[in-house]
Design a protein around this motif. Structure first.
Motif, PDB file in Angstrom:
ATOM      1  N   ARG A   1       2.258   7.476   6.756  1.00  0.00           N
ATOM      2  CA  ARG A   1       3.691   7.661   6.548  1.00  0.00           C
ATOM      3  C   ARG A   1       4.192   6.887   5.333  1.00  0.00           C
ATOM      4  O   ARG A   1       5.134   7.312   4.659  1.00  0.00           O
ATOM      5  N   TRP A   2       3.560   5.760   5.022  1.00  0.00           N
ATOM      6  CA  TRP A   2       3.918   5.037   3.791  1.00  0.00           C
ATOM      7  C   TRP A   2       3.546   5.864   2.569  1.00  0.00           C
ATOM      8  O   TRP A   2       4.330   5.987   1.628  1.00  0.00           O
TER       9      TRP A   2
ATOM     10  N   ASP B   1       4.223  -2.304   0.028  1.00  0.00           N
ATOM     11  CA  ASP B   1       5.086  -2.354  -1.157  1.00  0.00           C
ATOM     12  C   ASP B   1       4.740  -3.564  -2.010  1.00  0.00           C
ATOM     13  O   ASP B   1       4.568  -3.456  -3.233  1.00  0.00           O
TER      14      ASP B   1
ATOM     15  N   ARG C   1       1.577   7.879  -4.464  1.00  0.00           N
ATOM     16  CA  ARG C   1       0.984   6.696  -3.847  1.00  0.00           C
ATOM     17  C   ARG C   1      -0.484   6.880  -3.488  1.00  0.00           C
ATOM     18  O   ARG C   1      -1.245   5.904  -3.488  1.00  0.00           O
TER      19      ARG C   1
ATOM     20  N   HIS D   1       4.942  -1.526   6.067  1.00  0.00           N
ATOM     21  CA  HIS D   1       5.317  -0.837   4.829  1.00  0.00           C
ATOM     22  C   HIS D   1       5.750  -1.831   3.763  1.00  0.00           C
ATOM     23  O   HIS D   1       5.462  -1.633   2.568  1.00  0.00           O
TER      24      HIS D   1
ATOM     25  N   LYS E   1       5.857   8.831   1.516  1.00  0.00           N
ATOM     26  CA  LYS E   1       7.152   8.566   0.883  1.00  0.00           C
ATOM     27  C   LYS E   1       7.158   8.947  -0.596  1.00  0.00           C
ATOM     28  O   LYS E   1       8.220   9.181  -1.176  1.00  0.00           O
ATOM     29  N   ASP E   2       5.979   8.974  -1.224  1.00  0.00           N
ATOM     30  CA  ASP E   2       5.875   9.301  -2.655  1.00  0.00           C
ATOM     31  C   ASP E   2       4.488   9.889  -2.885  1.00  0.00           C
ATOM     32  O   ASP E   2       3.479   9.247  -2.594  1.00  0.00           O
TER      33      ASP E   2
END
Length: 216
Positions: free
Chosen positions: A78-79, A42, A86, A38, A82-83
């Motif tokens: 799953r990354w 990022d 994305r 992750h 988070k938003d």
């Protein structure tokens, strides 16, 4: 920054540098865990201008019972979860396990599994991890003498028309934007393009291969 360019002749725009994910979450002693993966995303996607993520239903390699095949797609999913924004920042490329697994039924079935693990309702690029027939580069990237007779007559295998037709169906359904192959050769790419043209469906947009200036 990192330049972006069109992938093939389609409308998919990718960064010239991408994230390869084969070892993400693997059972290898130095395979990155989910937290580190992750942080990779990022840094590369949120801060670095990268948008291309390349994965496969067979990843991670190596895998085991605790870290089974498909976990790499779950880590990416799953990354993204988070938003919600994305998903629009990335171009997702994944692969169906190749060889005799490749046929119209499995292309559609396996894509559904990939979409579920990634947590998205469409995939940008779907690749055959290796072709549904003999190919020298299907042998883990080794450069072997190319034998056209094996390429044409080895069986059982799905035809180029069957594969292109299945990909065309998925594009029409909105589950896929583009398709291509991995560990294939020029014969496979050309035959796939001609078959797609004959069926009136979009041709391949990418071929992911080893590249050697010495062994063409």
């Amino acid at each position: 920054g990192i330049r972006h360019k069109r992938l093939g002749a389609g409308d998919i725009i990718v960064s010239e540098v991408g994230l390869g994910t084969q070892r993400w979450g693997s059972s290898d002693f130095n395979g990155p865990d989910e937290g580190l993966c992750h942080r990779f995303m990022d840094r590369a996607i949120l801060d670095g201008g990268v948008n291309l993520i390349d994965t496969a239903e067979q990843y991670p390699i190596p895998s085991d019972r605790q870290r089974p095949e498909g976990d790499t797609e779950r880590i990416i999913g799953r990354w993204m979860a988070k938003d919600k924004g994305r998903r629009q920042k990335v171009v997702l490329a994944s692969k169906i396990t190749g060889g005799q697994n490749v046929n119209a039924k499995n292309i559609k079935r396996d894509l559904e599994g990939t979409l579920q693990r990634l947590g998205t309702d469409y995939l940008d690029v779907y690749l055959l991890h290796w072709p549904a027939r003999y190919s020298p580069q299907a042998n883990w990237g080794q450069s072997l003498e190319y034998k056209l007779d094996f390429d044409i007559y080895s069986s059982p295998r799905a035809s180029f028309e069957e594969i292109a037709g299945a990909m065309g169906d998925l594009i029409r359904e909105g589950k896929l934007r583009g398709w291509g192959m991995c560990n294939d050769n020029c014969y496979g790419l050309t035959a796939s393009a001609y078959s797609a043209r004959a069926l009136g469906v979009p041709p391949p947009v990418a071929m992911q291969n080893d590249y050697s200036i010495i062994n063409r």
